[in-house]
Design a protein around this motif. Sequence first.
Motif, PDB file in Angstrom:
ATOM      1  N   ALA A  95      58.791   5.481  39.080  1.00 46.80           N
ATOM      2  CA  ALA A  95      58.185   4.854  38.081  1.00 46.80           C
ATOM      3  C   ALA A  95      56.736   4.651  38.251  1.00 46.80           C
ATOM      4  CB  ALA A  95      58.975   3.889  37.602  1.00 46.80           C
ATOM      5  N   PHE A  96      56.424   4.088  39.392  1.00 42.08           N
ATOM      6  CA  PHE A  96      54.867   3.814  39.718  1.00 42.08           C
ATOM      7  C   PHE A  96      54.043   4.992  39.775  1.00 42.08           C
ATOM      8  CE2 PHE A  96      51.379   3.118  42.634  1.00 42.08           C
ATOM      9  CZ  PHE A  96      50.810   2.057  42.114  1.00 42.08           C
ATOM     10  N   ALA A  97      54.752   6.034  40.334  1.00 40.83           N
ATOM     11  CA  ALA A  97      54.002   7.245  40.609  1.00 40.83           C
ATOM     12  C   ALA A  97      53.586   8.004  39.348  1.00 40.83           C
ATOM     13  CB  ALA A  97      54.937   8.323  41.469  1.00 40.83           C
ATOM     14  N   LEU A  98      54.752   7.890  38.336  1.00 40.50           N
ATOM     15  CA  LEU A  98      54.487   8.592  36.929  1.00 40.50           C
ATOM     16  C   LEU A  98      53.506   7.657  36.170  1.00 40.50           C
ATOM     17  CD1 LEU A  98      58.175   9.213  35.822  1.00 40.50           C
ATOM     18  CD2 LEU A  98      56.416  10.881  36.503  1.00 40.50           C
ATOM     19  N   TRP A  99      53.599   6.307  36.260  1.00 47.69           N
ATOM     20  CA  TRP A  99      52.633   5.480  35.539  1.00 47.69           C
ATOM     21  C   TRP A  99      51.389   5.764  36.286  1.00 47.69           C
ATOM     22  CZ3 TRP A  99      49.277   1.895  37.793  1.00 47.69           C
ATOM     23  CH2 TRP A  99      48.670   0.967  37.084  1.00 47.69           C
ATOM     24  N   ALA A 100      51.041   5.844  37.572  1.00 48.67           N
ATOM     25  CA  ALA A 100      49.685   6.139  37.956  1.00 48.67           C
ATOM     26  C   ALA A 100      49.239   7.502  37.798  1.00 48.67           C
ATOM     27  CB  ALA A 100      49.746   6.189  39.696  1.00 48.67           C
ATOM     28  N   ASP A 101      49.888   8.378  37.480  1.00 48.58           N
ATOM     29  CA  ASP A 101      49.365   9.782  36.906  1.00 48.58           C
ATOM     30  C   ASP A 101      49.302   9.755  35.524  1.00 48.58           C
ATOM     31  OD1 ASP A 101      49.707  10.739  39.502  1.00 48.58           O
ATOM     32  OD2 ASP A 101      51.724  11.673  39.528  1.00 48.58           O
ATOM     33  N   GLU A 102      49.495   8.677  34.801  1.00 44.77           N
ATOM     34  CA  GLU A 102      49.286   8.729  33.471  1.00 44.77           C
ATOM     35  C   GLU A 102      48.008   9.054  32.901  1.00 44.77           C
ATOM     36  OE1 GLU A 102      50.376   5.919  29.492  1.00 44.77           O
ATOM     37  OE2 GLU A 102      50.764   5.302  31.460  1.00 44.77           O
ATOM     38  N   PRO A 103      47.689  10.043  31.979  1.00 48.23           N
ATOM     39  CA  PRO A 103      46.221  10.072  31.392  1.00 48.23           C
ATOM     40  C   PRO A 103      45.820   8.767  31.056  1.00 48.23           C
ATOM     41  CG  PRO A 103      47.644  11.828  30.785  1.00 48.23           C
ATOM     42  CD  PRO A 103      48.493  10.630  31.303  1.00 48.23           C
ATOM     43  N   ALA A 104      44.337   8.636  31.302  1.00 41.17           N
ATOM     44  CA  ALA A 104      43.639   7.373  30.725  1.00 41.17           C
ATOM     45  C   ALA A 104      42.108   7.789  31.017  1.00 41.17           C
ATOM     46  CB  ALA A 104      43.993   6.298  31.696  1.00 41.17           C
ATOM     47  N   LEU A 105      41.312   7.109  29.951  1.00 45.53           N
ATOM     48  CA  LEU A 105      39.763   7.127  29.994  1.00 45.53           C
ATOM     49  C   LEU A 105      39.467   5.891  29.859  1.00 45.53           C
ATOM     50  CD1 LEU A 105      37.663   9.917  28.442  1.00 45.53           C
ATOM     51  CD2 LEU A 105      37.331   7.538  27.928  1.00 45.53           C
ATOM     52  N   ASP A 106      38.496   5.462  30.668  1.00 42.63           N
ATOM     53  CA  ASP A 106      37.916   3.933  30.472  1.00 42.63           C
ATOM     54  C   ASP A 106      36.606   4.310  29.911  1.00 42.63           C
ATOM     55  OD1 ASP A 106      40.243   3.086  31.829  1.00 42.63           O
ATOM     56  OD2 ASP A 106      39.433   1.926  33.215  1.00 42.63           O
ATOM     57  N   PHE A 107      36.217   3.071  29.067  1.00 40.75           N
ATOM     58  CA  PHE A 107      34.684   3.199  28.777  1.00 40.75           C
ATOM     59  C   PHE A 107      34.410   1.684  28.715  1.00 40.75           C
ATOM     60  CE2 PHE A 107      36.676   3.358  24.698  1.00 40.75           C
ATOM     61  CZ  PHE A 107      35.814   2.500  23.855  1.00 40.75           C
ATOM     62  N   ILE A 108      33.224   1.215  28.708  1.00 42.17           N
ATOM     63  CA  ILE A 108      32.598  -0.201  28.552  1.00 42.17           C
ATOM     64  C   ILE A 108      31.979  -0.285  27.291  1.00 42.17           C
ATOM     65  CG2 ILE A 108      31.092  -1.733  29.425  1.00 42.17           C
ATOM     66  CD1 ILE A 108      32.046  -1.016  32.342  1.00 42.17           C
ATOM     67  N   HIS A 109      32.591  -1.509  26.548  1.00 46.56           N
ATOM     68  CA  HIS A 109      31.870  -1.619  25.336  1.00 46.56           C
ATOM     69  C   HIS A 109      30.881  -3.102  25.516  1.00 46.56           C
ATOM     70  CE1 HIS A 109      31.716  -4.050  21.244  1.00 46.56           C
ATOM     71  NE2 HIS A 109      31.033  -3.033  21.148  1.00 46.56           N
ATOM     72  N   LEU A 110      29.489  -3.039  24.918  1.00 48.67           N
ATOM     73  CA  LEU A 110      28.780  -4.307  25.029  1.00 48.67           C
ATOM     74  C   LEU A 110      28.080  -4.124  23.862  1.00 48.67           C
ATOM     75  CD1 LEU A 110      25.792  -3.834  27.532  1.00 48.67           C
ATOM     76  CD2 LEU A 110      27.625  -2.147  27.434  1.00 48.67           C
ATOM     77  N   THR A 111      27.250  -5.084  23.312  1.00 50.58           N
ATOM     78  CA  THR A 111      26.444  -5.065  22.210  1.00 50.58           C
ATOM     79  C   THR A 111      25.434  -6.085  22.123  1.00 50.58           C
ATOM     80  OG1 THR A 111      26.709  -5.276  19.873  1.00 50.58           O
ATOM     81  CG2 THR A 111      28.157  -6.872  21.212  1.00 50.58           C
ATOM     82  N   ASP A 112      24.331  -6.087  21.522  1.00 49.44           N
ATOM     83  CA  ASP A 112      23.335  -7.154  21.254  1.00 49.44           C
ATOM     84  C   ASP A 112      22.612  -7.287  22.686  1.00 49.44           C
ATOM     85  OD1 ASP A 112      23.865  -8.426  18.450  1.00 49.44           O
ATOM     86  OD2 ASP A 112      25.567  -7.567  19.178  1.00 49.44           O
ATOM     87  N   THR A 113      22.189  -6.234  23.405  1.00 45.79           N
ATOM     88  CA  THR A 113      21.410  -6.500  24.474  1.00 45.79           C
ATOM     89  C   THR A 113      20.013  -7.015  24.257  1.00 45.79           C
ATOM     90  OG1 THR A 113      20.724  -4.230  24.269  1.00 45.79           O
ATOM     91  CG2 THR A 113      22.884  -4.629  25.712  1.00 45.79           C
ATOM     92  N   HIS A 114      19.338  -6.840  23.053  1.00 46.67           N
ATOM     93  CA  HIS A 114      18.155  -7.577  22.732  1.00 46.67           C
ATOM     94  C   HIS A 114      17.013  -7.329  23.933  1.00 46.67           C
ATOM     95  CE1 HIS A 114      19.436  -9.690  18.927  1.00 46.67           C
ATOM     96  NE2 HIS A 114      20.597  -9.653  19.504  1.00 46.67           N
ATOM     97  N   VAL A 115      16.959  -6.405  24.322  1.00 42.63           N
ATOM     98  CA  VAL A 115      15.950  -6.067  25.425  1.00 42.63           C
ATOM     99  C   VAL A 115      14.591  -6.178  24.697  1.00 42.63           C
ATOM    100  CG1 VAL A 115      14.690  -4.230  26.824  1.00 42.63           C
ATOM    101  CG2 VAL A 115      17.266  -4.511  26.839  1.00 42.63           C
ATOM    102  N   ILE A 116      13.784  -7.003  25.481  1.00 43.28           N
ATOM    103  CA  ILE A 116      12.475  -7.325  25.160  1.00 43.28           C
ATOM    104  C   ILE A 116      11.241  -7.266  25.863  1.00 43.28           C
ATOM    105  CG2 ILE A 116      12.454  -9.747  25.169  1.00 43.28           C
ATOM    106  CD1 ILE A 116      11.401 -10.122  22.349  1.00 43.28           C
ATOM    107  N   GLN A 117      10.261  -6.632  25.326  1.00 44.51           N
ATOM    108  CA  GLN A 117       8.940  -6.537  26.258  1.00 44.51           C
ATOM    109  C   GLN A 117       7.939  -7.543  25.522  1.00 44.51           C
ATOM    110  OE1 GLN A 117       8.126  -4.374  29.023  1.00 44.51           O
ATOM    111  NE2 GLN A 117       6.085  -5.199  29.045  1.00 44.51           N
ATOM    112  N   LEU A 118       7.579  -8.904  26.403  1.00 42.22           N
ATOM    113  CA  LEU A 118       6.616  -9.556  25.732  1.00 42.22           C
ATOM    114  C   LEU A 118       5.232  -9.416  26.196  1.00 42.22           C
ATOM    115  CD1 LEU A 118       9.331 -12.587  25.839  1.00 42.22           C
ATOM    116  CD2 LEU A 118       8.275 -11.402  23.930  1.00 42.22           C
ATOM    117  N   GLU A 119       4.972  -8.651  27.018  1.00 41.50           N
ATOM    118  CA  GLU A 119       3.547  -8.706  27.770  1.00 41.50           C
ATOM    119  C   GLU A 119       2.452  -8.358  26.479  1.00 41.50           C
ATOM    120  OE1 GLU A 119       6.232  -7.844  29.366  1.00 41.50           O
ATOM    121  OE2 GLU A 119       5.964  -8.984  30.844  1.00 41.50           O
ATOM    122  N   GLY A 120       1.514  -9.131  26.401  1.00 45.42           N
ATOM    123  CA  GLY A 120       0.465  -8.796  25.375  1.00 45.42           C
ATOM    124  C   GLY A 120       0.763  -9.192  23.999  1.00 45.42           C
TER     125      GLY A 120
END
Length: 297
Positions: free
Chosen positions: A13-38
């Motif tokens: 059962a563990f082997a079958l679970w380990a072989d189960e197809p899967a795809l991971d991605f990471i969700h993030l949002t509102d990074t608000h990168v800002i450049q304040l020089e000048g």
Amino acid sequence: MLRRCGLWLACLAFALWADEPALDFIHLTDTHVIQLEGVDSRLVAARQHFRPSAKTLPAFLADAGGRYRPAFFLITGDLIDAFRLADVNGQVDAFTRATKGSPAPLYLALGNHDIANYGVDPAAGKLLSVQFGAGEARAAWIAAADCFRKGTYYSFEKQVGRATYLFLVLDNSYNTGEIAQEQMAWLRRQVSGHKNRAVIVAMHIPLIENATSYAIRSALSDCRVALVLAGHTHRDRMAEITLGLGPTVEVRTAAFGYGERHWRRVRLRQDRIEVYATGEPERVEKTIPLASAIMSP
């Protein structure tokens, strides 16, 4: 003998679970990168709380990419704090510098800040934010990011075992909530005849009670929406909503610009989606089963 048989079955059962197809991605949002020089000192005073994001974002991408090996990162808007700060340009370039070393592809959605210009009211000395230069901002994003090569709304597919996931990345970045009719026509074409796809919708502003949300709901009424990913509110939220041919789950993630642990791991499987808790990449917060109709035999 029975104990040995039970151990063998558990290992199988563990082997079958380990072989189960899967795809991971990471969700993030509102990074608000800002450049304040000048930048005008009054704007600096008002927006400097987002200054660290230009350093925490590339560090996070490098660390999470190496540690969890996601197939991609999905960032749902407010990538930068503003397109232009008074007469100072270069904010899109600042985001590009912060993300150029990403070990995995980036899929981006535009948020209201990404097409906004900041200024200072000369009389009151207060911060002003307008979106009069939205066309120029979108053109800059199209030139800067690979995912926007065909425009600021787009789609892509991922296959996981028997399931085909269709990602629809929308541009609902106007403060007024307006959305172009051609985007709605495009959205209808994307889902037409694809009832066997598990649809994941990514956008900045969540579905609320306004004309744009009603239009999006109408365009998606004939497909199976498995998940909606959004930001904008700067807070975590997970709720079941009615969308498309059945109930779905809308997930919002807290603003990365306010904390580098504000991100979620999402795992796609052939029969379900596992959404992890914000900042806890080992704890599944919600499991979303897929309708059997969307899985190929």
